[in-house]
Design a protein around this motif. Structure first.
Motif, PDB file in Angstrom:
ATOM      1  N   SER A  98       0.817  -1.207   0.000  1.00 44.00           N
ATOM      2  CA  SER A  98       0.000   0.000   0.000  1.00 44.00           C
ATOM      3  C   SER A  98       0.855   1.262   0.000  1.00 44.00           C
ATOM      4  O   SER A  98       0.383   2.326  -0.408  1.00 44.00           O
ATOM      5  CB  SER A  98      -0.967   0.002   1.169  1.00 44.00           C
ATOM      6  N   ASN A 141      -3.826   6.871  -2.899  1.00 45.24           N
ATOM      7  CA  ASN A 141      -5.257   6.829  -3.196  1.00 45.24           C
ATOM      8  C   ASN A 141      -5.625   7.712  -4.384  1.00 45.24           C
ATOM      9  O   ASN A 141      -6.423   7.332  -5.223  1.00 45.24           O
ATOM     10  CB  ASN A 141      -6.086   7.256  -1.985  1.00 45.24           C
ATOM     11  N   ARG A 188      -4.378  -2.331  -8.932  1.00 41.18           N
ATOM     12  CA  ARG A 188      -4.479  -2.462  -7.484  1.00 41.18           C
ATOM     13  C   ARG A 188      -4.939  -3.856  -7.093  1.00 41.18           C
ATOM     14  O   ARG A 188      -4.708  -4.312  -5.988  1.00 41.18           O
ATOM     15  CB  ARG A 188      -5.445  -1.432  -6.921  1.00 41.18           C
ATOM     16  N   GLN A 218      -8.435  -4.110   4.936  1.00 42.51           N
ATOM     17  CA  GLN A 218      -7.380  -3.119   4.693  1.00 42.51           C
ATOM     18  C   GLN A 218      -6.936  -3.148   3.239  1.00 42.51           C
ATOM     19  O   GLN A 218      -6.742  -2.102   2.616  1.00 42.51           O
ATOM     20  CB  GLN A 218      -6.185  -3.391   5.606  1.00 42.51           C
ATOM     21  N   ARG A 265      -7.540  -0.250  -0.037  1.00 42.77           N
ATOM     22  CA  ARG A 265      -6.535   0.209  -0.994  1.00 42.77           C
ATOM     23  C   ARG A 265      -6.965  -0.037  -2.431  1.00 42.77           C
ATOM     24  O   ARG A 265      -6.766   0.804  -3.292  1.00 42.77           O
ATOM     25  CB  ARG A 265      -5.210  -0.507  -0.764  1.00 42.77           C
ATOM     26  N   SER A 272      -9.577   2.515  -3.205  1.00 43.47           N
ATOM     27  CA  SER A 272      -9.187   3.893  -2.882  1.00 43.47           C
ATOM     28  C   SER A 272     -10.212   4.537  -1.959  1.00 43.47           C
ATOM     29  O   SER A 272     -10.660   5.653  -2.178  1.00 43.47           O
ATOM     30  CB  SER A 272      -9.034   4.734  -4.151  1.00 43.47           C
ATOM     31  N   ARG A 291     -11.001   5.054   5.322  1.00 43.85           N
ATOM     32  CA  ARG A 291     -10.941   3.966   6.290  1.00 43.85           C
ATOM     33  C   ARG A 291     -12.229   3.813   7.080  1.00 43.85           C
ATOM     34  O   ARG A 291     -12.420   2.839   7.787  1.00 43.85           O
ATOM     35  CB  ARG A 291      -9.751   4.120   7.230  1.00 43.85           C
ATOM     36  N   TYR A 341     -10.782   6.971  -6.854  1.00 43.89           N
ATOM     37  CA  TYR A 341     -11.010   7.661  -5.583  1.00 43.89           C
ATOM     38  C   TYR A 341     -12.367   8.365  -5.552  1.00 43.89           C
ATOM     39  O   TYR A 341     -13.122   8.253  -4.585  1.00 43.89           O
ATOM     40  CB  TYR A 341      -9.861   8.655  -5.378  1.00 43.89           C
TER      41      TYR A 341
END
Length: 185
Positions: free
Chosen positions: A27, A32, A41, A78, A82, A85, A88, A171
């Motif tokens: 990562s 992002n 990705r 997690q 990633r 994008s 959290r 994103y």
């Protein structure tokens, strides 16, 4: 790692720690915003899932215990953050659907079922049938889930979203699909 009671605790915890290191390392390479496309990705997710599911044919039943499932799911989430994008704060079910990743428990069960059935019907047919069953179970979980309902309104068929032949998630699209960032209100 095999313990004397065959609980698979050490195996699962070491696997989760090892996969978390892979997520952390990879990562760092992928910002992002302005980073690689989501198709690239997915390599991150492939590497993480390879580590997470190593030997799953043997210990898949241990994931019926919530502590073990959550430990692996945390690492998978997690990596999915990633891939998509995402922020959290996005819920696990929503980010897994957006990233196009089946939950780790279903993937482990799928591997176990393929291993058990490949002798009788062949590996290709077993893989196809079990993948179909996994997608059906995933859709049932997605329909029953209480988290990520904004995303569920936009992506109501997870398997169809994963199998689509067009478009990549970035994103900004992830923010829209999750109701975060610019699209919060």
């Amino acid at each position: 790692m095999v313990d004397n009671k065959l609980t698979w605790r050490d195996q699962i915890f070491r696997t989760a720690d090892k996969a978390a290191k892979v997520v952390q390392s990879l990562s760092r390479l992928m910002a992002n915003v302005g980073g690689p496309r989501s198709s690239r990705r997915r390599l991150l997710m492939s590497a993480v899932q390879s580590v997470l599911l190593y030997g799953a044919e043997v210990w898949a039943d241990a994931l019926n215990k919530e502590v073990y499932r959550m430990r692996l799911a945390r690492v998978q989430r997690q990596a999915a953050l990633r891939v998509a994008s995402a922020y959290r704060t996005v819920s696990e079910p929503a980010v897994l659907v957006i990233a196009g990743v089946n939950p780790v428990k279903l993937l482990a069960e799928e591997r176990k079922a393929i291993y058990q059935r490949k002798g009788e019907i062949g590996k290709e047919r077993a893989t196809s049938e079990e993948r179909t069953r996994t997608y059906r179970q995933w859709q049932e979980l997605w329909d029953q889930e209480t988290r990520g309902r904004w995303t569920a309104r936009l992506i109501n068929d997870g398997p169809a979203w994963v199998k689509r032949q067009h478009g990549e998630v970035d994103y900004y699209l992830t923010q829209f699909l999750t109701g975060h960032g610019y699209f919060q209100s």
